[in-house]
Design an enzyme around this catalytic site. Sequence first.
Site, PDB file in Angstrom:
ATOM      1  N   ASP A 127      11.976  -3.394   4.041  1.00  0.00           N
ATOM      2  CA  ASP A 127      11.855  -4.264   5.213  1.00  0.00           C
ATOM      3  C   ASP A 127      13.124  -5.104   5.403  1.00  0.00           C
ATOM      4  OD1 ASP A 127       9.675  -4.261   6.947  1.00  0.00           O
ATOM      5  OD2 ASP A 127       8.390  -5.376   5.573  1.00  0.00           O
TER       6      ASP A 127
ATOM      7  N   GLN B 279       2.745  -6.052   4.618  1.00  0.00           N
ATOM      8  CA  GLN B 279       2.617  -6.345   6.044  1.00  0.00           C
ATOM      9  C   GLN B 279       2.382  -7.839   6.260  1.00  0.00           C
ATOM     10  OE1 GLN B 279       3.190  -4.120   8.416  1.00  0.00           O
ATOM     11  NE2 GLN B 279       2.727  -5.476  10.116  1.00  0.00           N
TER      12      GLN B 279
ATOM     13  N   LYS C 224       2.872   3.260  10.552  1.00  0.00           N
ATOM     14  CA  LYS C 224       3.893   3.435   9.522  1.00  0.00           C
ATOM     15  C   LYS C 224       3.498   4.556   8.565  1.00  0.00           C
ATOM     16  CE  LYS C 224       5.411  -1.360   9.915  1.00  0.00           C
ATOM     17  NZ  LYS C 224       5.348  -2.742   9.421  1.00  0.00           N
TER      18      LYS C 224
HETATM   19  N1  GUN Z   1       4.713  -7.787  10.801  1.00  0.00           N
HETATM   20  C1  GUN Z   1       5.247  -7.583  12.024  1.00  0.00           C
HETATM   21  N2  GUN Z   1       6.368  -6.835  11.926  1.00  0.00           N
HETATM   22  C2  GUN Z   1       6.537  -6.576  10.619  1.00  0.00           C
HETATM   23  C3  GUN Z   1       7.514  -5.842   9.884  1.00  0.00           C
HETATM   24  O1  GUN Z   1       8.464  -5.281  10.419  1.00  0.00           O
HETATM   25  N3  GUN Z   1       7.331  -5.797   8.547  1.00  0.00           N
HETATM   26  C4  GUN Z   1       6.302  -6.410   7.936  1.00  0.00           C
HETATM   27  N4  GUN Z   1       6.212  -6.320   6.611  1.00  0.00           N
HETATM   28  N5  GUN Z   1       5.377  -7.102   8.576  1.00  0.00           N
HETATM   29  C5  GUN Z   1       5.504  -7.179   9.910  1.00  0.00           C
END
Ligand code: GUN
Length: 283
Positions: free
Chosen positions: A120, A97, A53
Amino acid sequence: MTAQIIDGNALSRQLRTEVAKRAAALKARGVTPGLAVILVGDNPASQVYVRNKVKACEDNGLHSVLEKYEATMSEAELLARVEALNNDPSIHGILVQLPLPAHIDAQKVIEAISPAKDVDGFHIASAGALMTGMPGFQPCTPYGCMKMLDSIGYDLRGKHAVVIGRSNIVGKPMALMLLSRSATVTICHSATTDLKAQTLQADVIVAAVGKRNVLTADMVKSGAVVIDVGMNRNDEGKLCGDVDFDGVKEVAGYITPVPGGVGPMTITMLLVNTIESAERAAA
Ligand code: GUN
């Protein structure tokens, strides 16, 4: 019939080029779009996701801040960091996350993020906006799946879409997005008694379970569009989805591969949401 592949890498490149242009336009106005990513603990998969990311931000002209904390961080400390980022005008998107360590209430942390920075799309306000058709951030993975359907010019109106999986992150928002385009939507899950009877009716199938071979060729109507959200490892340790790709591609009209399908689209839509947030803040 051999299905056409919907290439998530190619579509991502195209969409990221647009993101980079929008980022440059914002920068020319003195606003650098900024994403803050918080990682608590040392979950190896999370470390890879977070790295990807941050790199995607750097590659496309967004500023990113990665905050890494020990697994022993308290919930109060994390909430304080979120609050500080809510009030930081250089940050337009906040991503915590998941999963978080067990002693931290993940939902409480998500609800602490300002909905204006919830890139998100996990906040209750974002979920409510999606449900009621109000403006808000849409969760990145199902949003990316919709972009993949759009990329083939697929008209969902009156089509039967079957979503396999009912998670808050993918299955439920996916169903709402398909419904918003006037598809007839069925959500299947672990208690569904005859999954095959449902999927055989489907014009579009989205598999989002997290288990290999949930969808096999005998479960797919000829010409159907198959979107594979799964991220699993096969016996040889190779990345694979929820769909038996080799079998299903002989029946489906379109199919997304794993890797190179939905995965890159998820990060792309995170960039799109962050740019959107920065543009709103700059307006
Ligand atoms: N953990 C797995 N996928 C995601 C996501 O798309 N966003 C976040 N914040 N955590 C995750």
